[in-house]
Scaffold this active site. Structure first.
Site, PDB file in Angstrom:
ATOM      1  N   HIS A 201      41.387 -14.698  60.107  1.00  0.00           N
ATOM      2  CA  HIS A 201      43.505 -14.975  59.909  1.00  0.00           C
ATOM      3  C   HIS A 201      44.722 -14.242  61.188  1.00  0.00           C
ATOM      4  O   HIS A 201      45.621 -14.994  61.432  1.00  0.00           O
ATOM      5  CB  HIS A 201      44.033 -14.661  58.689  1.00  0.00           C
ATOM      6  CG  HIS A 201      44.395 -12.625  58.532  1.00  0.00           C
ATOM      7  ND1 HIS A 201      43.739 -12.434  57.951  1.00  0.00           N
ATOM      8  CD2 HIS A 201      45.195 -12.345  59.164  1.00  0.00           C
ATOM      9  CE1 HIS A 201      43.941 -11.074  57.905  1.00  0.00           C
ATOM     10  NE2 HIS A 201      45.141 -10.908  59.102  1.00  0.00           N
TER      11      HIS A 201
ATOM     12  N   ASP B  58      36.461 -13.118  56.349  1.00  0.00           N
ATOM     13  CA  ASP B  58      37.571 -12.959  57.119  1.00  0.00           C
ATOM     14  C   ASP B  58      37.123 -12.026  58.147  1.00  0.00           C
ATOM     15  O   ASP B  58      37.580 -11.885  59.180  1.00  0.00           O
ATOM     16  CB  ASP B  58      38.863 -12.287  56.678  1.00  0.00           C
ATOM     17  CG  ASP B  58      40.107 -12.591  57.347  1.00  0.00           C
ATOM     18  OD1 ASP B  58      39.980 -13.085  58.266  1.00  0.00           O
ATOM     19  OD2 ASP B  58      41.263 -12.119  56.402  1.00  0.00           O
TER      20      ASP B  58
ATOM     21  N   SER C 173      44.834  -5.575  60.824  1.00  0.00           N
ATOM     22  CA  SER C 173      43.611  -6.348  60.564  1.00  0.00           C
ATOM     23  C   SER C 173      42.928  -6.236  61.859  1.00  0.00           C
ATOM     24  O   SER C 173      43.233  -7.096  62.837  1.00  0.00           O
ATOM     25  CB  SER C 173      44.890  -7.763  60.962  1.00  0.00           C
ATOM     26  OG  SER C 173      44.877  -8.079  59.025  1.00  0.00           O
TER      27      SER C 173
HETATM   28  N1  ARG Z   1      47.134 -10.104  54.206  1.00  0.00           N
HETATM   29  C1  ARG Z   1      46.701  -9.953  54.632  1.00  0.00           C
HETATM   30  C2  ARG Z   1      47.796  -9.532  56.337  1.00  0.00           C
HETATM   31  O1  ARG Z   1      48.842  -9.013  55.596  1.00  0.00           O
HETATM   32  C3  ARG Z   1      46.380 -11.265  55.544  1.00  0.00           C
HETATM   33  C4  ARG Z   1      47.743 -12.435  55.293  1.00  0.00           C
HETATM   34  C5  ARG Z   1      46.278 -14.178  56.109  1.00  0.00           C
HETATM   35  N2  ARG Z   1      46.348 -14.102  54.934  1.00  0.00           N
HETATM   36  C6  ARG Z   1      47.354 -15.222  53.624  1.00  0.00           C
HETATM   37  N3  ARG Z   1      47.307 -16.133  52.085  1.00  0.00           N
HETATM   38  N4  ARG Z   1      48.554 -15.325  54.480  1.00  0.00           N
HETATM   39  O2  ARG Z   1      47.864 -10.133  57.297  1.00  0.00           O
HETATM   40  N1  GLU Z   2      46.754  -8.950  56.631  1.00  0.00           N
HETATM   41  C1  GLU Z   2      47.215  -7.587  57.327  1.00  0.00           C
HETATM   42  C2  GLU Z   2      47.770  -7.649  59.334  1.00  0.00           C
HETATM   43  O1  GLU Z   2      47.296  -8.974  59.651  1.00  0.00           O
HETATM   44  C3  GLU Z   2      46.960  -6.046  57.664  1.00  0.00           C
HETATM   45  C4  GLU Z   2      46.982  -5.496  55.651  1.00  0.00           C
HETATM   46  C5  GLU Z   2      48.007  -5.575  56.035  1.00  0.00           C
HETATM   47  O2  GLU Z   2      48.549  -5.412  56.153  1.00  0.00           O
HETATM   48  O3  GLU Z   2      47.122  -3.673  55.738  1.00  0.00           O
HETATM   49  O4  GLU Z   2      47.442  -6.779  59.795  1.00  0.00           O
END
Ligand code: ARG
Ligand code: GLU
Length: 707
Positions: free
Chosen positions: A86, A222, A642
């Site tokens: 991502h 991921d 991430s």
């Molecule tokens: N929750 C993760 C973060 O905060 C992954 C986000 C990307 N994935 C998504 N389905 N939007 O970035």
């Molecule tokens: N998915 C998050 C990011 O893009 C990390 C997840 C979180 O917020 O801990 O950094």
């Protein structure tokens, strides 16, 4: 019985525990003394000098900030880099065409010359970190006026920078920590030639998509691979065909050992922002006022987009990326509110504040009272402007196609006359990109819904009564029929007029005029009110944090995340999301296939993957006949983490961080060891995908895997 419980309660020293529970847990690499303490109790087989040493290669040399917002780890002597799918998504998509659909099918460079350059992409490595608090705060006193204080600090920082004399390829950054109670300096190197090396198909890299996002059990691959290129002297350089793979001083070996419950993990990366030391009423403000408003607006927008996306494939394609972005924080805030309640965070903070007010040291108690009273008053004043700001941003920028492009148009309208021609095409490109990813059938419905939010939820003192009296349906119809906001052909015609004609056309567009009025209410009224309510906040928080520190000297406070390099210790651990439930810390490929829904956009799987699964052909990566996929740990992480390398007790890479669990996302405001968990993808699953699915023998050979 009751008496006994009470008695025991009194025996537990509430005070140090309360402070401890409200600590940030992301250590600054330079704070060796504190890290030593954590390391000693952690079971690590490396020491603090391996984690970070200013004079010799250490783990920090293999950790990168990836393209500003993510993290990554170097995993070969040739500058091979691992981060999240991502995080690399934009680059993977940019290289995708109908013929070469790397988003759908994945991508594996079989040799260096197949690796794909990414203009604008960069990674930053932190070489040295210094605590420069004394130098920066020299001559600064407590009773100094804020602006004088800041100018003294700026002078000190400039003087400090002069003493460094860095080579041309290094940069120096000095940043405030703990609201300006501390300052650290970072010596960094930024590499601007970063090429795409490998990515799994989205069905692996984004498996579970929005449904599984922020959730456990998780089954996502991921990850994505990039490579850092340098000039012939191994120094950072702009993209050039002559550049060569960067030779790092340190890289991580990839462990095939896996993790067990209770194992140490260290997450090394660049967390973006936490606000761990906010007082109880600030957390109340966020979770009871701001979050519900943003959640409500996004919920409505998501419902509208989802309905259209399900009915029409073209709309689906148009809105997918936007939908995912909106859904990500919508879901996070919902989880955050649940977690804050479950952890009784507000109550715990209230208890802490009460303790402060009756602290044995009378000067601490007095200062605490003064600061908390002032902060409380400031938060009361902040409520309306903060909600107005959140509403305007959510309802007219993020979740409203027509008015989002009006913001860009507004900048174009107000561009300096002598720069207008030069910037014209840039504005046109930005606005046309908006047109291409939206459709009036959706935009009109969004507009109507957002207008209702404005009428009903905008705090009265910031609501324009003329606007609020207008009827959403007739407005929407009028914009759809007449405005350049809803018609790309009309927009292109107007955007290519002479500057004078362009201005005149905008004046005559009633849809844009309406949007302009909203935008001006934002810049002219809402934002200034927000800023003036905010004024003094930082100074008060600086004093508050100083009181917290003073109240218990045995546990020095660890600064909130601020986008700088941090180390977070954790143990592999499951958790209880709700009463009567326990979540185990490791998922396997069996769970991936259990979730498989043929043809589904979130839970489909590649045919080749299913074949490997049917044959249980997991190569050397299996454990007990199956293949581990994701695991949980107690490391304190946030957005920006991430792609962070996740290391085991030997300092080898066992995972790549990519998410947190829903019930624990309140760790941005209040970390609770019982339910806050970070989620990583197991490196054995990564290697399985590269090796067995990607058949990228070159990469398998390049990566140094250890058992
Ligand atoms: N929750 C993760 C973060 O905060 C992954 C986000 C990307 N994935 C998504 N389905 N939007 O970035
Ligand atoms: N998915 C998050 C990011 O893009 C990390 C997840 C979180 O917020 O801990 O950094």
């Amino acid at each position: 019985m009751k008496k006994a419980t009470l008695f025991i309660l009194f025996l537990i020293p509430l005070w140090p525990w309360a402070v401890h529970a409200q600590q940030n847990r992301m250590w600054v690499p330079a704070d060796k003394d504190k890290i030593y303490i954590r390391l000693a109790e952690s079971g690590a087989r490396f020491d603090a000098d391996d984690l970070y040493h200013p004079g010799r290669p250490s783990f920090n040399d293999a950790v990168v900030q990836f393209n500003g917002g993510c993290s990554g780890g170097i995993i070969s002597d040739q500058g091979l880099l691992i981060t999240n799918h991502h995080c690399g998504y934009g680059a993977i998509r940019a290289h995708s065409t109908l013929k070469h659909n790397y988003i759908r099918d994945g991508f594996w460079a079989k040799s260096l010359d197949e690796e794909l350059p990414n203009p604008g992409m960069y990674v930053t490595i932190v070489r040295k970190v210094y605590d420069v608090t004394d130098q920066v705060l020299q001559g600064v006193t407590d009773d100094m006026d804020e602006s004088l204080r800041q100018s003294r600090i700026d002078e000190n920082i400039n003087r400090l920078k002069d003493t460094f004399r860095l080579p041309s390829w290094m940069d120096l950054e000095v940043k405030p920590f703990l609201y300006g109670n501390k300052y650290y300096a970072f010596v960094t190197e930024t590499f601007r030639d970063v090429r795409l090396v490998g990515a799994p198909p989205s069905s692996i890299g984004k498996f579970g998509a929005d449904t599984d996002n922020w959730m456990w059990p998780r089954h996502s691959g991921d990850f994505a691979l990039f490579r850092i290129y340098a000039d012939k002297n191994n120094r950072p350089a702009e993209y050039s065909e002559d550049n060569v793979p960067y030779r790092p001083v340190k890289w991580f070996k990839v462990s095939l050992q896996g993790v067990d419950e209770g194992d140490l993990v260290v997450v090394y990366g660049f967390p973006g922002r936490t606000r761990q030391y906010l007082p109880s009423f600030a957390v109340r403000h966020i979770t009871e006022k701001v979050n519900p408003l943003r959640i409500a607006v996004r919920e409505k927008a998501l419902e509208i987009m989802d309905r259209h996306m399900r009915s029409n494939d073209t709309l689906k394609l148009m809105y997918t990326a936007h939908y995912a972005r909106v859904a990500n924080y919508w879901k996070k805030w919902k989880g955050e509110n649940i977690g804050i309640r479950r952890a009784r965070a507000v109550e715990q903070k209230e208890a802490l504040e009460k303790e402060l007010l009756s602290h044995p040291d009378a000067s601490v108690a007095r200062e605490a009272e003064e600061v908390l009273d002032s902060l409380r008053a400031l938060y009361a004043a902040l409520e309306a402007p903060d909600l107005a700001r959140a509403l305007l941003v959510e309802a007219f920028y993020i979740n409203n196609d027509w008015t989002r492009r009006a913001f860009i148009l507004y900048a174009m309208e107000n561009e300096k006359p002598d720069r207008f021609e030069e910037k014209r095409s840039e504005y046109i490109t930005r606005i046309m990109r908006e047109f291409r990813t939206t459709d009036n059938r959706v935009s009109e419905e969004l507009f109507r819904a957002m207008w209702e939010f404005y009428r009903t939820r905008m705090p009265r003192e910031f609501r324009d009564s003329t606007l609020a009296a207008m009827d959403a349906d007739s407005l929407a119809r009028k914009i759809a029929a007449e405005s350049i906001l809803a018609d790309s052909t009309k927009f292109l015609r107007v955007a290519s007029l002479s500057p004078e004609e362009f201005q005149k056309a905008l004046k005559n567009d009633s849809g844009y005029a309406l949007a302009r009025r909203l935008i001006q209410s934002y810049y002219g009224k809402i934002f200034p009110a927000y800023q003036s309510a905010q004024k003094g906040m930082n100074a008060l928080m600086r004093r508050y944090v100083a009181v917290l520190e003073k109240s218990n000297r045995t546990r020095p406070l660890v600064p909130d995340a601020n986008g700088t390099l941090r180390i977070s210790f954790g143990k592999v651990a499951g958790y209880r999301p709700r009463d009567g439930m326990y979540y185990e810390p490791v998922t396997t490929i069996d769970g991936v296939v259990e979730k498989y829904i043929p043809g589904d956009y979130e839970f489909d799987l590649p045919e080749e993957f299913l074949k490997l699964y049917a044959a249980r052909d997991f190569g050397p990566y299996a454990e007990d006949g199956t293949l581990p996929v994701n695991f949980l740990a107690t490391a304190h992480t946030t957005g920006g983490n991430s792609g962070s390398p996740v290391l085991n007790a030997d300092g080898d890479l066992v995972g790549v961080n990519f998410d947190r669990v829903w019930e624990g996302t309140m760790s941005d405001l209040f970390y609770d060891p019982r339910i806050s968990r970070n989620i990583s993808v197991d490196t054995r699953y990564v290697m399985f995908i590269i090796d067995k699915l990607g058949k990228a023998v070159n990469l398998v050979n390049e990566i140094q895997a250890v058992k």
